[in-house]
Design a protein around this motif. Structure first.
Motif, PDB file in Angstrom:
ATOM      1  N   SER A 192     -23.510 -11.045   9.968  1.00 55.61           N
ATOM      2  CA  SER A 192     -24.196 -12.243  10.467  1.00 55.61           C
ATOM      3  C   SER A 192     -23.734 -13.489   9.705  1.00 55.61           C
ATOM      4  O   SER A 192     -23.997 -14.603  10.128  1.00 55.61           O
ATOM      5  N   ARG A 193     -23.052 -13.263   8.546  1.00 51.40           N
ATOM      6  CA  ARG A 193     -22.503 -14.391   7.790  1.00 51.40           C
ATOM      7  C   ARG A 193     -21.041 -14.638   8.150  1.00 51.40           C
ATOM      8  O   ARG A 193     -20.344 -15.391   7.460  1.00 51.40           O
ATOM      9  N   GLY A 194     -20.548 -13.943   9.173  1.00 52.74           N
ATOM     10  CA  GLY A 194     -19.192 -14.206   9.648  1.00 52.74           C
ATOM     11  C   GLY A 194     -18.152 -13.241   9.109  1.00 52.74           C
ATOM     12  O   GLY A 194     -16.970 -13.377   9.408  1.00 52.74           O
ATOM     13  N   ALA A 215     -17.660 -15.082   3.047  1.00 50.60           N
ATOM     14  CA  ALA A 215     -18.240 -15.492   4.329  1.00 50.60           C
ATOM     15  C   ALA A 215     -17.642 -16.836   4.789  1.00 50.60           C
ATOM     16  O   ALA A 215     -17.211 -16.972   5.936  1.00 50.60           O
ATOM     17  N   LEU A 216     -17.603 -17.800   3.864  1.00 44.61           N
ATOM     18  CA  LEU A 216     -17.074 -19.115   4.231  1.00 44.61           C
ATOM     19  C   LEU A 216     -15.617 -19.010   4.674  1.00 44.61           C
ATOM     20  O   LEU A 216     -15.217 -19.577   5.695  1.00 44.61           O
ATOM     21  N   ASN A 217     -14.835 -18.246   3.932  1.00 44.73           N
ATOM     22  CA  ASN A 217     -13.423 -18.114   4.279  1.00 44.73           C
ATOM     23  C   ASN A 217     -13.214 -17.369   5.589  1.00 44.73           C
ATOM     24  O   ASN A 217     -12.295 -17.676   6.344  1.00 44.73           O
ATOM     25  N   ARG A 273     -20.380 -14.589  16.447  1.00 45.78           N
ATOM     26  CA  ARG A 273     -21.455 -15.572  16.648  1.00 45.78           C
ATOM     27  C   ARG A 273     -21.532 -16.489  15.440  1.00 45.78           C
ATOM     28  O   ARG A 273     -21.721 -17.699  15.579  1.00 45.78           O
ATOM     29  N   ALA A 274     -21.384 -15.891  14.233  1.00 42.37           N
ATOM     30  CA  ALA A 274     -21.414 -16.708  13.018  1.00 42.37           C
ATOM     31  C   ALA A 274     -20.268 -17.714  13.043  1.00 42.37           C
ATOM     32  O   ALA A 274     -20.443 -18.877  12.698  1.00 42.37           O
ATOM     33  N   ALA A 275     -19.101 -17.239  13.485  1.00 43.49           N
ATOM     34  CA  ALA A 275     -17.943 -18.139  13.549  1.00 43.49           C
ATOM     35  C   ALA A 275     -18.176 -19.243  14.575  1.00 43.49           C
ATOM     36  O   ALA A 275     -17.705 -20.365  14.412  1.00 43.49           O
TER      37      ALA A 275
END
Lengths: 249, 416
Positions: free
Chosen positions: B370-372, A102-104, A75-77
């Motif tokens: 939740s942060r991917g 997280a960003l990567n 979902r975050a992606a």
């Protein structure tokens, strides 16, 4: 576009959401208001995929994909971001490393190249500066020893770096002084655009003065009992929820 | 008596007269070992100190002390996270001057100048008795008063399927300093049974870092005695990663006013590994401080043991003792046994202990995801974070980076 139809959810067999219908078109900011215990936070958790909530009925689609069938990281992606009401402390996890990981992860999911430490720090420093956060917040452990306001700002920093398509802000304004509140609102406003939408969960009109919503929804007893324009928030500030809830019941 | 214990005693019999040092002491140790046997390896009386750890697998292994090395010691040495500092290298229990870099502190080989020290109890500790009976080599280091000896590495490499019983004695003169970095590694099925003792005189400071990265089928037993005198510090950190069975036993006595002991450790275990960290801290002088945090990360069917005992003598007023054992269980089949004990005879002391056992925190997992961050990566971040807090006890950045790198390699091995 976020499209919620007939959403019902419970925790430990206790129903919390009892049939939510809500549509947030692309580019719009909607506020969710309502008394304590009405299910506002539950809605945020269910949308972001927290596993201890059981969805018992309804559908949620986001940009035409079924959100409910996805893991939280997927979902975050896909662009969903929840700013936690009580951000979680991660002792032993460096804030900068956490943000870069997280960003990567999200960039990887999009088939984009990963940022190295130098590239990331450049980006992160620009954002901390914009949010008037001290640089050392990147060096500290995630949320450990942060004041309430610093934790909320750290959530906004994550949002600014991860650039979601749908931000759910769960009482991000609570516990903030007026300057911090303005910084948070500016952080969200900076992301506003045709591809960004937000659900702003709040108790107070104050945040909505700076972050003007397209629509305001009132959640009570697990249902949306009223929807209106920005003026609805002002009205609630004056009259409270009691009349509304009585009216709906 | 099991075959394992008998084989050790027979070897001792065959070596009488050829072993260096006090033969009466060795004979007494042999008598004690004959009575006690290997803990858990006999049908005799149960030993409370070995309640959770049985050396039956040691008793059932036939070690071959005379066989030729099966592995290249030099290759193993090259693979170790060495520091640019003096090093004393022991291969299969014997000192190797050709692989060593001499320290500036006074050094002597046990094989040439046998020194059994004064702190050990062969009559109380069966594995110390075994060591005392069969010790052939080891390091004696002496740091003169007021001298800073810097970093000295003490390295044990095992290249044969044999048993080794190194005996080390390290003395720090008043106000002196030493950072001792002990690394043990090897290949094969062997037993490393070390006894070391540390005398830390008034105002001296010993930092003792240990990296136990033994072969997967090895046995690692280490017994340490420390005498910490007035205003002196024994600051130790142990990282246990390897061996099918390990026991790290520390006896620290705070014998001078204001002495300090830190006995911190982390154990990472997987598969069917078993690691036991046992400590006894004796506060016999007033105003002493002891701190102990032992963290276990347990995967697979591994088992971690913590036994910690703080003894406060009647005269040890104003004692400050703290002990914490934390375990992270990554599998439903992993097990931790924790036994903290306090024995206090003074009336003005501050002592506390605690133990926590848990799985990964569900809220933290959700926050990361939740942060991917995918599930497996999120787990690994939280386990590393749990360990990072333990490794923070290592103040020297260069040494801590080496330990962190060893932890990373451990993770890579688990993935493979």
């Amino acid at each position: 576009m976020l499209d919620i139809r007939g959403l019902a959810a419970s925790i430990n067999d206790k129903p919390i959401l009892k049939g939510i219908d809500l549509t947030v078109p692309e580019g719009e900011v909607h506020a969710i208001m309502g008394p304590n215990g009405s299910g506002k936070s539950t809605l945020g958790y269910v949308l972001s995929g927290r596993e201890d909530y059981e969805v018992t009925a309804g559908t949620v689609t986001f940009n035409d994909v079924d959100l409910l069938g996805m893991a939280p990281e997927d979902r975050a992606a896909a662009g969903v971001f929840l700013a936690f009401q009580a951000p979680i402390e991660l002792p032993g996890v460096n804030n900068a490393n956490f943000l870069r990981t997280a960003l990567n992860a999200i960039r990887r999911a999009h088939g984009e190249s990963e940022l190295d430490a130098v590239q990331f720090l450049k980006l992160a420093r620009a954002e901390t500066k914009r949010l008037a956060m001290p640089d050392d917040m990147l060096k500290r452990n995630v949320n450990v020893g942060f004041s309430g306001g610093e934790k909320k700002r750290n959530e906004v920093l994550q949002m600014a770096i991860l650039r979601p398509k749908l931000a759910i802000l769960d009482e991000t304004d609570s516990g903030l002084d007026i300057d911090a509140l303005k910084i948070v609102a500016d952080g969200v406003n900076a992301l506003r655009g045709p591809k960004f939408s937000a659900l702003v969960i709040t108790h107070h009109q104050r945040l909505l003065d700076h972050l003007v919503p397209n629509r305001v929804h009132v959640l009570a007893g697990g249902r949306i009992v009223r929807t209106g324009g920005p003026e609805l928030a002002k009205e609630l500030e004056k009259s409270g929820y009691a009349g509304l809830i009585a009216e709906a019941a | 008596m099991t075959t394992g214990a008998i084989a050790f005693l027979e070897r001792y019999q065959s070596l009488i007269g050829r072993l260096p040092g006090d033969s009466a002491l060795r004979a007494a140790a042999a008598a004690a070992f004959r009575t006690a046997g290997l803990p858990g390896g006999t049908q005799q009386r149960r030993i409370e100190a070995w309640k959770y750890t049985s050396l039956r697998p040691v008793a059932e292994t036939a070690f071959k002390p005379d066989a030729a090395p099966r592995h290249e010691a030099e290759t193993i040495l090259t693979g170790l996270p060495l520091l640019d500092a003096p090093r004393l290298v022991f291969v299969d229990g014997a000192f190797r001057p050709d692989l060593s870099v001499m320290p500036t502190a006074g050094f002597a080989r046990f094989a040439e100048q046998p020194d059994f020290g004064t702190l050990s109890w062969p009559d109380r500790e069966p594995m110390v008795a075994l060591n005392t009976m069969l010790a052939e080599d080891g390091a004696a280091l002496h740091v003169p008063a007021g001298y800073d000896a810097g970093v000295v590495q003490l390295i044990s490499i095992a290249a044969s399927d044999a048993d080794f019983h190194p005996r080390h004695v390290i003395r720090l003169g008043k106000g002196s300093q030493l950072t001792l970095v002990e690394v043990s590694a090897g290949q094969g099925t062997y037993l490393l049974n070390t006894v070391a003792e540390f005398h830390i005189a008034d105002g001296a400071h010993l930092t003792h870092i240990r990296l136990q990265d033994e072969a997967a089928s090895a046995f690692h037993i280490s017994t340490t005695y420390a005498d910490v005198e007035a205003g002196a510090t024994y600051d130790s950190f142990t990282l246990n990663l390897g061996a099918q069975l390990s026991r790290t036993e520390v006896h620290a006595q705070l014998t001078g006013a204001g002495a300090i002991a830190h006995l911190n450790a982390a154990q990472l275990l997987a598969g069917s590994q078993h690691a036991d960290f046992t400590s006894v801290v004796g506060h016999t002088a007033p105003g002493c401080t002891s701190r102990q945090t032992v963290k276990n990360v347990l995967a697979g069917r591994s088992r971690g043991v913590f036994q910690g005992r703080i003894e406060v003598a009647r005269d040890a007023q104003k004692t400050d003792g703290y002990q914490m054992n934390q375990a992270l269980l990554l599998s439903p089949y992993a097990e931790v046994d924790s036994k903290p004990e306090l024995e206090i005879f003074a009336d003005d002391v501050k002592c506390s202990h605690g133990a926590t056992v848990g799985e990964l925190d569900a809220e933290q997992m959700f926050y990361l995801r939740s942060r991917g961050i995918p599930d497996a990566e999120a787990r690994s971040i939280l386990v590393r974070a749990f360990l990072a807090e333990a490794l923070d006890a290592v103040a020297d950045d260069t040494i801590r980076f080496r330990l962190e790198a060893a932890v990373e390699r451990w993770w890579e091995r688990q993935k493979a």
